[in-house]
Write a protein that holds these residues in place. Structure first.
Motif, PDB file in Angstrom:
ATOM      1  N   VAL A  70       0.842  -1.193   0.000  1.00  8.71           N
ATOM      2  CA  VAL A  70       0.000   0.000   0.000  1.00  8.71           C
ATOM      3  C   VAL A  70       0.880   1.246   0.000  1.00  8.71           C
ATOM      4  O   VAL A  70       2.086   1.184   0.233  1.00  8.71           O
ATOM      5  CB  VAL A  70      -0.938   0.029   1.231  1.00  8.71           C
ATOM      6  CG1 VAL A  70      -1.808  -1.217   1.271  1.00  8.71           C
ATOM      7  CG2 VAL A  70      -0.144   0.172   2.530  1.00  8.71           C
ATOM      8  N   ALA A  71       0.261   2.391  -0.249  1.00  6.64           N
ATOM      9  CA  ALA A  71       0.981   3.663  -0.245  1.00  6.64           C
ATOM     10  C   ALA A  71       0.900   4.374   1.097  1.00  6.64           C
ATOM     11  O   ALA A  71       1.841   5.037   1.522  1.00  6.64           O
ATOM     12  CB  ALA A  71       0.426   4.573  -1.347  1.00  6.64           C
ATOM     13  N   ASP A  72      -0.239   4.231   1.792  1.00  6.39           N
ATOM     14  CA  ASP A  72      -0.495   4.958   3.034  1.00  6.39           C
ATOM     15  C   ASP A  72      -0.457   3.997   4.214  1.00  6.39           C
ATOM     16  O   ASP A  72      -1.302   3.106   4.323  1.00  6.39           O
ATOM     17  CB  ASP A  72      -1.854   5.657   2.950  1.00  6.39           C
ATOM     18  CG  ASP A  72      -2.148   6.502   4.177  1.00  6.39           C
ATOM     19  OD1 ASP A  72      -1.274   6.633   5.053  1.00  6.39           O
ATOM     20  OD2 ASP A  72      -3.277   7.042   4.266  1.00  6.39           O
ATOM     21  N   LEU A  73       0.504   4.174   5.107  1.00  6.96           N
ATOM     22  CA  LEU A  73       0.675   3.291   6.261  1.00  6.96           C
ATOM     23  C   LEU A  73       0.103   3.887   7.541  1.00  6.96           C
ATOM     24  O   LEU A  73       0.253   3.317   8.622  1.00  6.96           O
ATOM     25  CB  LEU A  73       2.155   2.967   6.466  1.00  6.96           C
ATOM     26  CG  LEU A  73       2.760   1.845   5.619  1.00  6.96           C
ATOM     27  CD1 LEU A  73       2.628   2.111   4.135  1.00  6.96           C
ATOM     28  CD2 LEU A  73       4.219   1.628   5.991  1.00  6.96           C
ATOM     29  N   HIS A  74      -0.534   5.043   7.451  1.00 11.83           N
ATOM     30  CA  HIS A  74      -1.080   5.713   8.632  1.00 11.83           C
ATOM     31  C   HIS A  74      -2.158   4.851   9.289  1.00 11.83           C
ATOM     32  O   HIS A  74      -2.945   4.223   8.574  1.00 11.83           O
ATOM     33  CB  HIS A  74      -1.692   7.056   8.209  1.00 11.83           C
ATOM     34  CG  HIS A  74      -2.250   7.850   9.336  1.00 11.83           C
ATOM     35  ND1 HIS A  74      -1.460   8.611  10.154  1.00 11.83           N
ATOM     36  CD2 HIS A  74      -3.527   7.995   9.795  1.00 11.83           C
ATOM     37  CE1 HIS A  74      -2.223   9.199  11.064  1.00 11.83           C
ATOM     38  NE2 HIS A  74      -3.485   8.841  10.860  1.00 11.83           N
ATOM     39  N   PRO A  75      -2.235   4.765  10.621  1.00 15.41           N
ATOM     40  CA  PRO A  75      -1.432   5.460  11.641  1.00 15.41           C
ATOM     41  C   PRO A  75      -0.223   4.681  12.111  1.00 15.41           C
ATOM     42  O   PRO A  75       0.416   5.067  13.091  1.00 15.41           O
ATOM     43  CB  PRO A  75      -2.439   5.589  12.787  1.00 15.41           C
ATOM     44  CG  PRO A  75      -3.199   4.290  12.720  1.00 15.41           C
ATOM     45  CD  PRO A  75      -3.333   3.988  11.242  1.00 15.41           C
ATOM     46  N   TRP A  76       0.099   3.593  11.426  1.00  9.87           N
ATOM     47  CA  TRP A  76       1.156   2.706  11.911  1.00  9.87           C
ATOM     48  C   TRP A  76       2.537   3.228  11.602  1.00  9.87           C
ATOM     49  O   TRP A  76       3.508   2.879  12.274  1.00  9.87           O
ATOM     50  CB  TRP A  76       0.944   1.314  11.317  1.00  9.87           C
ATOM     51  CG  TRP A  76      -0.422   0.835  11.603  1.00  9.87           C
ATOM     52  CD1 TRP A  76      -1.493   0.825  10.750  1.00  9.87           C
ATOM     53  CD2 TRP A  76      -0.925   0.371  12.854  1.00  9.87           C
ATOM     54  NE1 TRP A  76      -2.607   0.377  11.379  1.00  9.87           N
ATOM     55  CE2 TRP A  76      -2.299   0.087  12.686  1.00  9.87           C
ATOM     56  CE3 TRP A  76      -0.335   0.153  14.097  1.00  9.87           C
ATOM     57  CZ2 TRP A  76      -3.086  -0.396  13.715  1.00  9.87           C
ATOM     58  CZ3 TRP A  76      -1.128  -0.327  15.131  1.00  9.87           C
ATOM     59  CH2 TRP A  76      -2.475  -0.587  14.932  1.00  9.87           C
TER      60      TRP A  76
END
Length: 304
Positions: free
Chosen positions: A17-23
């Motif tokens: 994935v591109a977005d790892l938020h909030p990790w």
């Protein structure tokens, strides 16, 4: 003896994935990130027995299997790979596969790899946040799309692919047939409360996985006589001298350290080599401690 804020190794995968938020704040927009490996800061330190990861999936992973210790050593590897997953996020309809719908002979398993039918023979199940899945070595398995999970495993990257959704990567037919327990997964014991703050999720020969839930503004002492990994999954706090929040991991080796919990409380996953839980792992600031009771075969809390 060691207490370290774990470093992170980024592993890019076609199914990531591109977005790892909030990790994590790491940007995967240019090249999808599939895994974050937590590692010791000192690269010259002895390799740990366990590997803690976060996995992020936008597509299904390959159908795969891992060897046990005996097979791994027969091909020159130090150990096999038993693992467990803790689901941190699951999109609606997200699934994992663990084991097969029915037993296959080695001949039938080989044929199913060659014609791709193994993908439909795996036993898929829906997952939700908080689910725990134990995957012993030899279990045919896969992880579907739309999932974030924490994985604890023996420190090994030995993986044999049986099916890969047309990604044109190598399949490992001979090794997969040799190591697979080609049938349904045997039922596993469910989570068990050890103390008010500790829940044992998995207890196996290779590792114990716990969830800890600590109340707001509380203080704790963590005592371990072996390597221990802590991953913060909710809230925040201070472990030793390190401020930690969601996605941070700590490595502690045969040491004692303090945990100061933030105003929103803190929950985490704790993993260490098995087979049994550490009775005195966690003590709270009210001088309550945990001891093992042979009579009840349980860990109990007593006032000291």
């Amino acid at each position: 003896m060691a207490i370290e804020h774990a470093s992170v190794r980024v592993v890019r995968k076609p199914w990531g994935v591109a977005d790892l938020h909030p990790w994590s704040g790491i940007d995967g927009s240019n090249d999808a990130i599939g895994e974050l490996w937590f590692q010791r800061v000192d690269q010259d330190a002895p390799s740990p027995a366990l590997l803690l990861k976060l996995l992020f999936t936008s597509e299904p992973l390959s159908v795969q299997v891992h060897p046990d210790d005996a097979f791994a050593r027969s091909i020159g590897l130090p150990n096999g790979k038993t693992e467990a997953w803790y689901i941190l996020f699951a999109a609606p309809g997200a699934r994992v596969a663990v084991g097969l719908k029915r037993h296959l002979t080695p001949r039938d398993l080989r044929a199913s790899i060659r014609d791709g039918s193994i993908a439909s023979l795996t036993q898929w199940r829906a997952v939700k946040k908080g689910d725990v899945i134990f995957v012993p070595a030899g279990t045919i398995h896969a992880i579907g799309a739309g999932i974030v999970l924490a994985e604890i495993q023996q420190y090994s990257d030995a993986t044999f692919r049986l099916f890969d959704y047309g990604r044109r990567r190598e399949l490992h037919e001979d090794s997969a047939v040799a190591v697979s327990d080609a049938g349904p997964l045997q039922a596993q014991p469910g989570p068990r409360r050890l103390t008010a703050a500790r829940t044992m999720l998995i207890a196996s020969q290779h590792f114990v996985l716990e969830r800890i839930d600590l109340s707001p503004n509380s203080n704790w002492a963590l005592n371990t006589d072996r390597e221990t990994w802590i991953l913060v999954i909710e809230g925040s706090g201070r472990i030793a001298l390190t401020d930690t929040t969601v996605g941070d991991a700590m490595f502690i080796e045969a040491d004692r350290t303090g945990i100061e919990v933030g105003p929103d409380g803190m929950s985490g996953l704790v993993a260490y080599p098995g087979p049994d839980p550490i009775a005195s792992l966690l003590q709270d600031g009210g001088a309550r401690t945990a001891v093992y009771s042979p009579k009840s075969n349980e860990i109990v809390e007593v006032q000291t």
